[in-house]
Design a protein around this motif. Structure first.
Motif, mmCIF file in Angstrom:
data_model
loop_
_atom_site.group_PDB
_atom_site.id
_atom_site.type_symbol
_atom_site.label_atom_id
_atom_site.label_comp_id
_atom_site.label_asym_id
_atom_site.label_seq_id
_atom_site.Cartn_x
_atom_site.Cartn_y
_atom_site.Cartn_z
ATOM 1 N N ARG A 36 21.071 6.110 -69.854
ATOM 2 C CA ARG A 36 20.495 4.775 -69.660
ATOM 3 C C ARG A 36 18.996 4.873 -69.913
ATOM 4 O O ARG A 36 18.306 5.700 -69.304
ATOM 5 N N PHE A 37 18.491 4.053 -70.843
ATOM 6 C CA PHE A 37 17.047 4.079 -71.075
ATOM 7 C C PHE A 37 16.480 2.671 -71.192
ATOM 8 O O PHE A 37 17.210 1.698 -71.401
ATOM 9 N N ILE A 38 15.169 2.586 -71.028
ATOM 10 C CA ILE A 38 14.437 1.320 -71.028
ATOM 11 C C ILE A 38 13.419 1.335 -72.162
ATOM 12 O O ILE A 38 12.809 2.369 -72.453
ATOM 13 N N VAL A 39 13.243 0.174 -72.796
ATOM 14 C CA VAL A 39 12.218 0.000 -73.821
ATOM 15 C C VAL A 39 11.294 -1.121 -73.368
ATOM 16 O O VAL A 39 11.741 -2.235 -73.086
ATOM 17 N N ASP A 73 17.216 7.402 -67.523
ATOM 18 C CA ASP A 73 16.964 8.727 -68.087
ATOM 19 C C ASP A 73 15.638 8.813 -68.822
ATOM 20 O O ASP A 73 14.964 9.843 -68.784
ATOM 21 N N LEU A 74 15.276 7.723 -69.530
ATOM 22 C CA LEU A 74 14.083 7.720 -70.363
ATOM 23 C C LEU A 74 13.468 6.332 -70.382
ATOM 24 O O LEU A 74 14.168 5.326 -70.221
ATOM 25 N N LEU A 75 12.164 6.290 -70.624
ATOM 26 C CA LEU A 75 11.447 5.043 -70.850
ATOM 27 C C LEU A 75 10.640 5.194 -72.131
ATOM 28 O O LEU A 75 9.983 6.219 -72.338
ATOM 29 N N PHE A 76 10.704 4.178 -72.988
ATOM 30 C CA PHE A 76 9.925 4.173 -74.217
ATOM 31 C C PHE A 76 8.906 3.035 -74.166
ATOM 32 O O PHE A 76 9.276 1.866 -74.030
ATOM 33 N N PHE A 77 7.628 3.388 -74.276
ATOM 34 C CA PHE A 77 6.582 2.388 -74.463
ATOM 35 C C PHE A 77 6.420 2.205 -75.967
ATOM 36 O O PHE A 77 5.856 3.073 -76.647
ATOM 37 N N LEU A 99 4.970 6.626 -62.666
ATOM 38 C CA LEU A 99 6.371 6.434 -63.039
ATOM 39 C C LEU A 99 7.219 7.597 -62.541
ATOM 40 O O LEU A 99 6.786 8.752 -62.538
ATOM 41 N N SER A 100 8.461 7.302 -62.177
ATOM 42 C CA SER A 100 9.374 8.339 -61.697
ATOM 43 C C SER A 100 10.368 8.770 -62.766
ATOM 44 O O SER A 100 11.332 9.467 -62.460
ATOM 45 N N VAL A 101 10.142 8.347 -64.032
ATOM 46 C CA VAL A 101 11.054 8.691 -65.119
ATOM 47 C C VAL A 101 10.259 9.282 -66.279
ATOM 48 O O VAL A 101 9.078 8.961 -66.460
ATOM 49 N N PRO A 102 10.880 10.153 -67.080
ATOM 50 C CA PRO A 102 10.214 10.651 -68.290
ATOM 51 C C PRO A 102 9.968 9.503 -69.258
ATOM 52 O O PRO A 102 10.782 8.583 -69.369
ATOM 53 N N PHE A 103 8.852 9.564 -69.990
ATOM 54 C CA PHE A 103 8.545 8.480 -70.923
ATOM 55 C C PHE A 103 7.990 9.025 -72.236
ATOM 56 O O PHE A 103 7.464 10.138 -72.303
ATOM 57 N N TYR A 104 8.132 8.203 -73.278
ATOM 58 C CA TYR A 104 7.597 8.490 -74.605
ATOM 59 C C TYR A 104 6.861 7.261 -75.100
ATOM 60 O O TYR A 104 7.133 6.137 -74.663
#
Length: 271
Positions: A36-39, A73-77, A99-104
Protein backbone atom coordinates in the motif's frame (compact mmCIF):
# COMPACT_ATOMS: atom_id res chain seq x y z
CA UNK A 1 5.18 14.69 -34.05
CA UNK A 2 1.78 15.08 -32.45
CA UNK A 3 -0.83 12.47 -31.72
CA UNK A 4 -4.60 12.49 -31.80
CA UNK A 5 -5.95 12.57 -28.30
CA UNK A 6 -9.66 12.25 -28.87
CA UNK A 7 -9.36 8.61 -29.84
CA UNK A 8 -7.90 7.57 -26.52
CA UNK A 9 -8.55 10.25 -23.95
CA UNK A 10 -11.09 9.22 -21.37
CA UNK A 11 -11.83 10.66 -17.97
CA UNK A 12 -13.04 8.06 -15.52
CA UNK A 13 -15.96 9.33 -13.42
CA UNK A 14 -15.76 9.77 -9.70
CA UNK A 15 -17.47 7.14 -7.60
CA UNK A 16 -18.39 8.95 -4.38
CA UNK A 17 -19.57 7.13 -1.31
CA UNK A 18 -17.78 3.86 -2.05
CA UNK A 19 -15.27 2.32 0.31
CA UNK A 20 -12.23 0.60 -1.15
CA UNK A 21 -10.30 -0.19 2.00
CA UNK A 22 -10.51 -3.88 1.18
CA UNK A 23 -11.60 -5.74 -1.93
CA UNK A 24 -14.12 -8.58 -1.54
CA UNK A 25 -13.03 -11.96 -2.81
CA UNK A 26 -15.29 -14.65 -4.23
CA UNK A 27 -15.86 -16.19 -0.81
CA UNK A 28 -16.73 -12.76 0.61
CA UNK A 29 -13.48 -12.68 2.56
CA UNK A 30 -11.56 -9.46 1.82
CA UNK A 31 -8.45 -10.02 -0.27
CA UNK A 32 -5.28 -9.27 1.64
CA UNK A 33 -3.34 -6.13 0.75
CA UNK A 34 0.32 -6.97 0.11
CA UNK A 35 1.51 -3.42 -0.60
CA UNK A 36 0.00 0.00 0.00
CA UNK A 37 1.51 3.33 -1.00
CA UNK A 38 0.53 7.00 -1.13
CA UNK A 39 1.26 9.64 -3.77
CA UNK A 40 1.12 13.30 -2.76
CA UNK A 41 2.33 16.26 -4.77
CA UNK A 42 2.64 20.00 -4.95
CA UNK A 43 3.16 20.97 -1.33
CA UNK A 44 5.05 24.13 -2.42
CA UNK A 45 6.84 24.51 0.89
CA UNK A 46 7.70 28.19 1.38
CA UNK A 47 5.23 29.66 -1.12
CA UNK A 48 4.43 33.23 -0.04
CA UNK A 49 0.92 34.02 1.15
CA UNK A 50 0.05 30.38 1.79
CA UNK A 51 -0.21 28.44 5.02
CA UNK A 52 2.46 26.03 3.80
CA UNK A 53 3.58 24.92 7.27
CA UNK A 54 0.04 23.88 8.16
CA UNK A 55 -0.37 22.10 4.82
CA UNK A 56 2.65 19.95 5.61
CA UNK A 57 1.61 19.39 9.20
CA UNK A 58 -1.76 18.18 7.94
CA UNK A 59 -0.24 15.80 5.38
CA UNK A 60 2.16 14.32 7.91
CA UNK A 61 -0.74 13.75 10.30
CA UNK A 62 -2.88 12.14 7.60
CA UNK A 63 -0.10 9.83 6.40
CA UNK A 64 0.93 8.80 9.90
CA UNK A 65 -2.73 8.05 10.68
CA UNK A 66 -2.98 5.95 7.50
CA UNK A 67 0.12 4.07 8.59
CA UNK A 68 -1.31 3.33 12.02
CA UNK A 69 -4.85 2.42 10.90
CA UNK A 70 -4.41 0.68 7.53
CA UNK A 71 -0.69 0.41 6.86
CA UNK A 72 1.48 2.34 4.41
CA UNK A 73 4.64 0.91 2.86
CA UNK A 74 5.83 3.94 0.88
CA UNK A 75 5.06 7.59 0.26
CA UNK A 76 5.96 9.41 -2.95
CA UNK A 77 6.23 13.20 -3.05
CA UNK A 78 5.69 13.73 -6.77
CA UNK A 79 7.30 17.10 -7.32
CA UNK A 80 7.13 20.76 -6.33
CA UNK A 81 8.41 19.99 -2.88
CA UNK A 82 9.40 23.63 -2.42
CA UNK A 83 8.53 26.92 -4.09
CA UNK A 84 11.40 28.29 -6.20
CA UNK A 85 13.92 29.08 -3.44
CA UNK A 86 16.58 26.34 -3.29
CA UNK A 87 17.43 27.16 0.32
CA UNK A 88 14.00 25.85 1.35
CA UNK A 89 14.95 22.27 0.55
CA UNK A 90 16.63 21.70 3.91
CA UNK A 91 13.61 23.07 5.78
CA UNK A 92 11.31 20.83 3.77
CA UNK A 93 13.43 17.79 4.52
CA UNK A 94 13.55 18.64 8.20
CA UNK A 95 9.76 19.12 8.30
CA UNK A 96 8.94 15.75 6.76
CA UNK A 97 11.32 13.94 9.12
CA UNK A 98 8.25 13.51 11.32
CA UNK A 99 6.78 11.03 8.86
CA UNK A 100 6.51 7.44 10.10
CA UNK A 101 6.83 5.90 6.61
CA UNK A 102 9.67 5.65 4.07
CA UNK A 103 9.38 8.27 1.33
CA UNK A 104 10.80 9.15 -2.09
CA UNK A 105 10.79 12.43 -3.98
CA UNK A 106 10.71 13.60 -7.59
CA UNK A 107 11.85 16.98 -8.90
CA UNK A 108 9.19 19.43 -10.06
CA UNK A 109 9.49 22.68 -11.95
CA UNK A 110 9.44 24.70 -8.71
CA UNK A 111 12.22 22.58 -7.17
CA UNK A 112 14.95 24.76 -8.62
CA UNK A 113 17.96 22.97 -7.22
CA UNK A 114 20.92 21.53 -9.08
CA UNK A 115 21.67 17.87 -9.57
CA UNK A 116 24.47 17.92 -7.01
CA UNK A 117 22.28 19.48 -4.33
CA UNK A 118 19.50 17.00 -5.05
CA UNK A 119 21.91 14.05 -4.83
CA UNK A 120 23.50 15.23 -1.60
CA UNK A 121 20.11 15.98 -0.01
CA UNK A 122 18.26 12.77 -0.89
CA UNK A 123 21.03 10.27 -1.59
CA UNK A 124 19.86 9.52 -5.14
CA UNK A 125 19.68 11.45 -8.42
CA UNK A 126 16.65 13.13 -9.98
CA UNK A 127 16.28 10.05 -12.19
CA UNK A 128 16.01 7.07 -9.88
CA UNK A 129 14.48 3.61 -9.71
CA UNK A 130 14.27 0.84 -7.14
CA UNK A 131 12.50 -2.45 -6.53
CA UNK A 132 10.48 -3.64 -3.58
CA UNK A 133 9.39 -7.24 -3.67
CA UNK A 134 7.69 -8.10 -6.95
CA UNK A 135 7.27 -4.47 -7.99
CA UNK A 136 9.53 -1.70 -9.30
CA UNK A 137 9.23 2.06 -9.02
CA UNK A 138 10.67 4.52 -11.53
CA UNK A 139 10.99 8.21 -10.64
CA UNK A 140 11.73 10.43 -13.64
CA UNK A 141 12.83 14.06 -13.83
CA UNK A 142 10.63 16.46 -15.82
CA UNK A 143 12.35 19.77 -15.07
CA UNK A 144 15.74 21.36 -14.48
CA UNK A 145 17.44 23.93 -12.28
CA UNK A 146 15.78 26.73 -14.24
CA UNK A 147 12.32 25.29 -13.64
CA UNK A 148 11.66 24.57 -17.31
CA UNK A 149 9.24 21.86 -18.46
CA UNK A 150 11.19 19.00 -20.04
CA UNK A 151 10.34 15.52 -21.28
CA UNK A 152 11.72 12.63 -19.25
CA UNK A 153 14.96 11.09 -20.50
CA UNK A 154 13.63 8.36 -22.81
CA UNK A 155 16.97 6.54 -23.06
CA UNK A 156 17.29 6.39 -19.30
CA UNK A 157 13.69 5.19 -18.99
CA UNK A 158 14.31 2.39 -21.50
CA UNK A 159 17.34 1.23 -19.53
CA UNK A 160 15.50 1.27 -16.21
CA UNK A 161 12.51 -0.54 -17.67
CA UNK A 162 14.88 -3.20 -18.99
CA UNK A 163 16.37 -3.62 -15.50
CA UNK A 164 12.91 -4.35 -14.13
CA UNK A 165 11.53 -6.39 -17.02
CA UNK A 166 10.97 -9.43 -14.80
CA UNK A 167 8.97 -7.58 -12.17
CA UNK A 168 5.27 -8.21 -11.89
CA UNK A 169 4.57 -4.52 -12.21
CA UNK A 170 6.27 -1.14 -12.66
CA UNK A 171 4.84 2.14 -11.36
CA UNK A 172 6.19 5.39 -12.84
CA UNK A 173 6.27 8.82 -11.19
CA UNK A 174 6.64 12.01 -13.26
CA UNK A 175 5.79 15.44 -11.92
CA UNK A 176 4.69 16.77 -15.32
CA UNK A 177 2.42 14.57 -17.42
CA UNK A 178 3.97 13.61 -20.78
CA UNK A 179 0.77 14.30 -22.77
CA UNK A 180 -0.78 17.62 -23.69
CA UNK A 181 -4.17 16.69 -22.26
CA UNK A 182 -4.00 19.24 -19.46
CA UNK A 183 -3.26 22.94 -19.66
CA UNK A 184 0.14 22.42 -18.07
CA UNK A 185 1.11 19.10 -19.66
CA UNK A 186 3.81 18.66 -22.29
CA UNK A 187 3.85 16.38 -25.28
CA UNK A 188 6.45 13.60 -25.07
CA UNK A 189 5.39 11.12 -27.75
CA UNK A 190 8.43 8.86 -27.43
CA UNK A 191 7.93 8.48 -23.70
CA UNK A 192 4.20 7.88 -23.76
CA UNK A 193 4.60 5.28 -26.53
CA UNK A 194 7.35 3.59 -24.53
CA UNK A 195 4.99 3.23 -21.59
CA UNK A 196 2.18 1.97 -23.81
CA UNK A 197 4.45 -0.72 -25.29
CA UNK A 198 5.81 -1.96 -21.95
CA UNK A 199 3.42 -4.65 -20.66
CA UNK A 200 4.47 -4.57 -17.01
CA UNK A 201 4.11 -0.82 -16.60
CA UNK A 202 0.87 -0.64 -14.65
CA UNK A 203 0.39 3.08 -14.06
CA UNK A 204 1.94 6.51 -14.37
CA UNK A 205 1.46 9.11 -11.63
CA UNK A 206 1.54 12.84 -12.34
CA UNK A 207 1.37 15.98 -10.23
CA UNK A 208 1.80 19.57 -11.43
CA UNK A 209 -1.82 20.15 -12.45
CA UNK A 210 -3.34 21.05 -9.09
CA UNK A 211 -6.86 21.02 -10.50
CA UNK A 212 -6.61 17.41 -11.73
CA UNK A 213 -7.48 14.49 -9.43
CA UNK A 214 -8.84 11.97 -11.92
CA UNK A 215 -7.59 9.23 -14.23
CA UNK A 216 -6.76 9.69 -17.89
CA UNK A 217 -6.17 6.77 -20.25
CA UNK A 218 -3.68 6.51 -23.10
CA UNK A 219 -4.18 3.21 -24.91
CA UNK A 220 -4.39 0.79 -22.00
CA UNK A 221 -2.31 2.74 -19.48
CA UNK A 222 -3.83 4.80 -16.67
CA UNK A 223 -2.31 8.17 -15.79
CA UNK A 224 -3.28 9.27 -12.30
CA UNK A 225 -3.41 12.80 -10.91
CA UNK A 226 -3.57 13.61 -7.20
CA UNK A 227 -4.61 17.25 -7.03
CA UNK A 228 -2.39 18.96 -4.45
CA UNK A 229 -1.78 19.22 -0.74
CA UNK A 230 -0.34 22.74 -0.82
CA UNK A 231 -0.06 25.77 -3.05
CA UNK A 232 -2.58 28.50 -3.74
CA UNK A 233 -4.75 26.98 -6.47
CA UNK A 234 -6.31 23.72 -7.60
CA UNK A 235 -9.01 21.37 -6.35
CA UNK A 236 -11.20 22.72 -3.56
CA UNK A 237 -9.75 20.15 -1.15
CA UNK A 238 -6.23 19.05 -0.32
CA UNK A 239 -5.54 15.34 -0.44
CA UNK A 240 -3.52 12.51 -1.91
CA UNK A 241 -3.78 9.29 -3.92
CA UNK A 242 -3.67 5.74 -2.55
CA UNK A 243 -2.63 2.53 -4.32
CA UNK A 244 -3.41 -0.90 -2.88
CA UNK A 245 -1.96 -4.10 -4.35
CA UNK A 246 -3.64 -7.38 -3.42
CA UNK A 247 -2.37 -10.93 -3.02
CA UNK A 248 -4.38 -12.04 -6.08
CA UNK A 249 -2.33 -9.59 -8.20
CA UNK A 250 -5.15 -7.12 -8.67
CA UNK A 251 -4.63 -3.53 -7.56
CA UNK A 252 -6.61 -0.38 -7.22
CA UNK A 253 -6.04 3.32 -6.88
CA UNK A 254 -8.27 6.05 -5.57
CA UNK A 255 -7.97 9.70 -4.73
CA UNK A 256 -8.48 10.47 -1.05
CA UNK A 257 -9.94 13.57 0.55
CA UNK A 258 -9.23 13.30 4.29
CA UNK A 259 -11.83 15.88 5.28
CA UNK A 260 -15.05 14.93 3.41
CA UNK A 261 -16.47 12.33 0.95
CA UNK A 262 -13.09 10.66 1.13
CA UNK A 263 -12.94 8.21 -1.79
CA UNK A 264 -12.84 9.71 -5.29
CA UNK A 265 -12.05 8.51 -8.81
CA UNK A 266 -11.31 4.85 -8.16
CA UNK A 267 -9.61 2.55 -10.66
CA UNK A 268 -8.98 -1.21 -10.57
CA UNK A 269 -6.26 -3.02 -12.53
CA UNK A 270 -4.52 -6.37 -12.91
CA UNK A 271 -0.83 -6.66 -12.11
Amino acid sequence: MTFKRRSFLKLLPALPGLSFISKPAENNVPARITMRFIVASDGHYGQPNTDFKQFHTDLISWVNREKMQKGVDLLFFNGDLIHDDPTLLYDFKNTISNLSVPFYVSRGNHDKVGLDVWQSTWGYPTNHSFAKGEYAFIIGDTSNEKGEYVCPDATWLKNEIAKHKDKKGIFVFLHITPAKWTVNGIECKEVIDLFENTPNIKAIFNGHDHDQDSTKIYGKKPYFFDGHFGGNWGTTYKGYRIVEIYEDSTWQSYQYNPTAAPVLNSFTGKS
